[in-house]
Design a protein around this motif. Structure first.
Motif, PDB file in Angstrom:
ATOM      1  N   VAL A 177       0.840  -1.202   0.000  1.00 21.28           N
ATOM      2  CA  VAL A 177       0.000   0.000   0.000  1.00 21.28           C
ATOM      3  C   VAL A 177       0.877   1.254   0.000  1.00 21.28           C
ATOM      4  N   ALA A 178       1.976   1.216   0.751  1.00 22.48           N
ATOM      5  CA  ALA A 178       2.900   2.352   0.750  1.00 22.48           C
ATOM      6  C   ALA A 178       3.450   2.591  -0.657  1.00 22.48           C
ATOM      7  N   ALA A 179       3.791   1.519  -1.371  1.00 22.49           N
ATOM      8  CA  ALA A 179       4.291   1.657  -2.749  1.00 22.49           C
ATOM      9  C   ALA A 179       3.214   2.228  -3.662  1.00 22.49           C
ATOM     10  N   LEU A 180       1.969   1.822  -3.443  1.00 22.64           N
ATOM     11  CA  LEU A 180       0.850   2.353  -4.227  1.00 22.64           C
ATOM     12  C   LEU A 180       0.773   3.872  -4.103  1.00 22.64           C
ATOM     13  N   PHE A 181       0.855   4.384  -2.881  1.00 25.07           N
ATOM     14  CA  PHE A 181       0.706   5.828  -2.698  1.00 25.07           C
ATOM     15  C   PHE A 181       1.967   6.597  -3.100  1.00 25.07           C
ATOM     16  N   GLU A 182       3.123   5.937  -3.085  1.00 26.30           N
ATOM     17  CA  GLU A 182       4.316   6.569  -3.654  1.00 26.30           C
ATOM     18  C   GLU A 182       4.135   6.750  -5.157  1.00 26.30           C
ATOM     19  N   ALA A 183       3.533   5.751  -5.807  1.00 26.07           N
ATOM     20  CA  ALA A 183       3.276   5.858  -7.246  1.00 26.07           C
ATOM     21  C   ALA A 183       2.262   6.954  -7.536  1.00 26.07           C
ATOM     22  N   ILE A 184       1.252   7.071  -6.693  1.00 20.40           N
ATOM     23  CA  ILE A 184       0.248   8.126  -6.870  1.00 20.40           C
ATOM     24  C   ILE A 184       0.891   9.501  -6.683  1.00 20.40           C
ATOM     25  N   ARG A 185       1.751   9.632  -5.664  1.00 22.30           N
ATOM     26  CA  ARG A 185       2.430  10.909  -5.435  1.00 22.30           C
ATOM     27  C   ARG A 185       3.291  11.273  -6.645  1.00 22.30           C
ATOM     28  N   ALA A 186       4.047  10.299  -7.144  1.00 23.27           N
ATOM     29  CA  ALA A 186       4.890  10.564  -8.320  1.00 23.27           C
ATOM     30  C   ALA A 186       4.033  10.879  -9.537  1.00 23.27           C
ATOM     31  N   GLY A 187       2.901  10.208  -9.656  1.00 20.55           N
ATOM     32  CA  GLY A 187       2.005  10.466 -10.773  1.00 20.55           C
ATOM     33  C   GLY A 187       1.415  11.862 -10.720  1.00 20.55           C
ATOM     34  N   ASN A 188       1.057  12.320  -9.531  1.00 24.09           N
ATOM     35  CA  ASN A 188       0.528  13.676  -9.391  1.00 24.09           C
ATOM     36  C   ASN A 188       1.579  14.718  -9.742  1.00 24.09           C
ATOM     37  N   GLN A 189       2.829  14.447  -9.384  1.00 27.61           N
ATOM     38  CA  GLN A 189       3.912  15.357  -9.754  1.00 27.61           C
ATOM     39  C   GLN A 189       4.104  15.391 -11.263  1.00 27.61           C
ATOM     40  N   ALA A 190       3.999  14.224 -11.898  1.00 29.90           N
ATOM     41  CA  ALA A 190       4.123  14.167 -13.355  1.00 29.90           C
ATOM     42  C   ALA A 190       2.968  14.904 -14.029  1.00 29.90           C
ATOM     43  N   LEU A 191       1.785  14.773 -13.472  1.00 24.94           N
ATOM     44  CA  LEU A 191       0.628  15.504 -14.006  1.00 24.94           C
ATOM     45  C   LEU A 191       0.849  17.010 -13.908  1.00 24.94           C
ATOM     46  N   ALA A 192       1.339  17.453 -12.756  1.00 27.55           N
ATOM     47  CA  ALA A 192       1.533  18.883 -12.529  1.00 27.55           C
ATOM     48  C   ALA A 192       2.568  19.458 -13.496  1.00 27.55           C
ATOM     49  N   SER A 193       3.567  18.644 -13.848  1.00 27.61           N
ATOM     50  CA  SER A 193       4.606  19.125 -14.765  1.00 27.61           C
ATOM     51  C   SER A 193       4.253  18.907 -16.228  1.00 27.61           C
ATOM     52  N   GLY A 194       3.139  18.191 -16.481  1.00 26.27           N
ATOM     53  CA  GLY A 194       2.722  17.934 -17.854  1.00 26.27           C
ATOM     54  C   GLY A 194       3.503  16.828 -18.540  1.00 26.27           C
ATOM     55  N   ASP A 195       4.171  15.980 -17.782  1.00 25.50           N
ATOM     56  CA  ASP A 195       4.998  14.897 -18.344  1.00 25.50           C
ATOM     57  C   ASP A 195       4.101  13.681 -18.615  1.00 25.50           C
ATOM     58  N   ARG A 196       3.691  13.521 -19.866  1.00 28.04           N
ATOM     59  CA  ARG A 196       2.763  12.446 -20.226  1.00 28.04           C
ATOM     60  C   ARG A 196       3.396  11.060 -20.060  1.00 28.04           C
TER      61      ARG A 196
END
Length: 478
Positions: free
Chosen positions: A370-389
Motif C-alpha cells: 500500500v505504501a508503494a501504491l501511494f508513492e506511485a500516486i504521489r509521483a504520478g501527481n507530480q508528473a501531471l503537474a509538470s505535464g509529463d505524459r
C-alpha cells in the motif's frame, strides 16, 4: 514468493504442486448468523492472495465450503421456529452479499456440507478400517476419531495431547478418550428427521471437521497447495482436519495460512460473544471500498481493532475513505491526461511497481504494498503537474496494476453492480466542473475577484486547482 506456513512456523518459499496452477481451500462459514467483519476479513485476505497469484500468471482454483448443517444451526432454527435448512440458506445468501459488497471474487466452487455426505461416510469408513476411528459402544451411533492412535496429533498447533482440553462436541460417555472428536453424530431424539442421513452406524449427520476434509479431497485431490482460514480455526478444527486426512493416507495441505482476528475492545469478534460489526451495517456507514482497504492494509497476520465506539477506529475508516478518494482522483485525472487504456502491459521497470511486487512476494506484505501504491500516486501527481505524459502513463499503469491486485480498481466489474452504494463521483465531477467553467469565464472577462473567489471556495473544500494548457484540473490536496 514466500509465505508464512503455520505448520512449520516459518516463512517458506512457495512452490505449487503444478507449474501453472495453484489450489487453495479455505474454510467457509457455518451459516447460522449474519456475517461480520471478523468473517469477511478472511474472504478479503484470500481474495488478495488469489489476485496476486493470478497476476503472476497462475491459474488459481479456490474451493471454499459452506457448513450448512451444525449444532448451532439446529439450535437457532428451533429457537426461531424455522426449518434448519431455511435458516442456513438465508444466512448463506447474506454471506454471498457480504463478500460481493467488498469486491471479493466468488470461489471457483463453493460446496455445501449437506451435498457431500457420501464422501464423508467413505472417509469415516476408511478411518475405521485403518484403526484410527471407532463406533461408540453406547448405541448412540456416534463415530469418533481415536486421537491416541495418531502420534502426529498436535503437529499443526504445536500442542501436546496432554495439554489439550477435551472436545465438547458430544457426550463423553461413548469415547475412549475425552479428547477424541466426532466424525459422525448419531441422530438424537428431538432433532429434525431431515437433519439426518442413513449410514452404516445408524441415521445421523457429519461432524464439523469431517466435512472439510471430505470436500477438500473431492475437489482438490488428496494433496493440494494451500489450506487457510482464521487463526481461531487452527485448533481444533484444522488440527482435526489434518489428523483425519493424514490418517486416511492423504497428503492434504502443503502450506497452511491463517489470518489474525478482527477484535472489539481487545476481544475476538464473535457471534457468540455478541461483539460483532455486521458487514451489512458497516458498508452502509462507510464506502465498501474503504472498508476493504481498512481490512487489507494491515498485514494479514496482524490483529485489527474495530469498535463503533472507538474514535481511533472511526478515524481509521474515515482515513480509508480519504485514501480511496485520493486513488480515484489520480486514476481519473491520469486517464484523462494520457488517454491510457487499462489493458496496457504492466510497467515492470517502474520502481514503485517493483517495490509493490517485492512486498506482495514477501508473505503478502500489504502494508509495504500500500505504501508503494501511494508513492506511485504521489509521483504520478507530480508528473501531471509538470505535464509529463510519459511519466504520468508509467505511474498510471503501475497504479492500475496495483489496484487490480488489491481489488480496489474503481473500474473493475466487481464494483459495477452497485454494491458500494450510490456512486457520487459523477455528481462531484459535474459540480466541480461547473464551478471551473464559471471560473474560466470570469478569467476570460478579467473578473479576477470572481475567479479567485471560486478558487478559494474549492480550496476551502480541500481541492487543488491546477491550470494546464488543456484547461483547469482539480484534485484533492495530498
Amino acid at each position: 514468493m514466500r509465505l508464512y506456513d503455520t505448520a512449520t512456523r516459518s516463512v517458506r518459499e512457495f512452490v505449487p504442486l503444478r507449474e501453472d496452477e495453484v489450489s487453495i481451500y479455505h474454510c467457509g462459514l457455518t451459516v447460522q448468523a449474519s456475517p461480520h467483519l471478523g468473517h469477511i476479513r478472511k474472504e478479503v485476505v484470500f481474495d488478495v492472495l488469489r489476485r496476486w497469484l493470478q497476476h503472476k500468471g497462475f491459474t488459481v482454483k479456490v474451493v471454499a465450503n459452506v457448513t450448512d448443517i451444525d449444532d448451532k444451526i439446529l439450535q437457532k432454527s428451533a429457537e426461531n421456529g424455522e426449518d434448519w435448512f431455511a435458516l442456513a440458506y438465508r444466512f448463506e445468501r447474506e454471506l454471498h452479499d457480504a463478500y460481493a459488497s467488498l469486491g471479493c471474487i466468488p470461489p471457483t466452487y463453493e460446496p455445501r456440507a449437506t451435498g457431500h455426505v457420501p464422501e464423508m461416510l467413505e472417509l469415516t469408513q476408511q478411518l475405521i478400517d485403518a484403526g484410527h476411528a471407532y463406533v461408540a459402544p453406547d448405541g448412540s451411533g456416534d463415530v469418533y476419531f481415536d486421537v491416541m492412535s495418531w502420534p502426529r496429533y498436535g503437529e499443526l498447533s504445536g500442542m501436546k495431547v496432554d495439554e489439550m482440553e477435551p472436545a465438547a462436541d458430544a457426550d463423553p460417555r461413548g469415547k475412549r478418550d475425552p479428547r477424541d472428536f466426532a466424525l459422525w453424530k448419531g441422530h438424537k431424539q428431538g432433532e429434525p428427521e431431515t437433519a439426518s442421513w442413513p449410514s452404516p452406524w445408524g441415521r445421523g449427520r457429519p461432524g464439523w471437521h469431517l466435512e472439510c476434509s471430505a470436500m477438500a479431497g473431492k475437489y482438490l485431490g488428496d494433496t493440494f497447495d494451500i489450506h487457510g482460514g482464521g487463526i481461531d480455526l487452527r485448533f481444533p478444527h484444522h488440527e482435526n482436519e489434518l489428523a483425519q486426512s493424514a490418517a486416511a493416507g492423504r497428503g492434504f495441505a502443503r502450506y497452511w495460512m491463517h489470518n489474525a482476528w478482527v477484535t472489539m475492545a481487545g476481544e475476538k469478534m464473535s457471534k457468540s460473544l455478541g461483539n460483532t460489526a455486521l458487514v451489512s451495517e458497516v458498508t452502509k456507514a462507510y464506502d465498501p471500498r474503504a472498508v476493504r482497504f481498512f481490512l487489507l492494509s494491515p498485514h494479514y497476520r496482524s490483529t485489527i481493532e474495530f469498535s463503533p465506539a472507538d474514535e481511533e477506529t472511526r478515524g481509521s475508516l474515515a482515513e480509508a475513505e480519504k485514501a480511496i478518494t485520493r486513488i480515484d482522483t489520480f486514476v481519473r485525472r491520469a486517464a484523462e491526461f494520457t488517454d491510457a487504456g487499462r489493458a496496457a502491459a504492466v510497467p515492470t521497470d517502474n520502481p514503485h511497481y517493483a517495490a509493490f511486487a517485492a512486498a506482495m512476494d514477501d508473505d503478502l506484505g500489504t502494508p509495504a504494498a500500500v505504501a508503494a501504491l501511494f508513492e506511485a500516486i504521489r509521483a504520478g501527481n507530480q508528473a501531471l503537474a509538470s505535464g509529463d505524459r510519459k511519466a504520468t502513463l508509467s505511474q498510471f499503469l503501475a497504479v492500475s496494476s496495483m489496484l487490480d491486485v488489491l481489488g480496489l480498481d474503481p473500474g473493475a466489474p466487481e464494483w459495477a453492480h452497485g454494491a458500494s452504494g450510490d456512486d457520487l463521483t459523477p455528481v462531484v465531477d459535474g459540480l466541480v466542473g461547473a464551478l471551473l467553467e464559471q471560473r474560466s469565464a470570469a478569467r476570460a472577462a478579467k473578473d479576477w475577484a470572481a475567479a479567485d473567489a471560486i478558487r478559494d471556495t474549492l480550496a476551502g473544500l480541500g481541492l487543488k486547482i491546477t491550470d494546464t494548457p488543456d484547461g483547469a484540473k482539480w484534485s484533492l490536496e495530498n
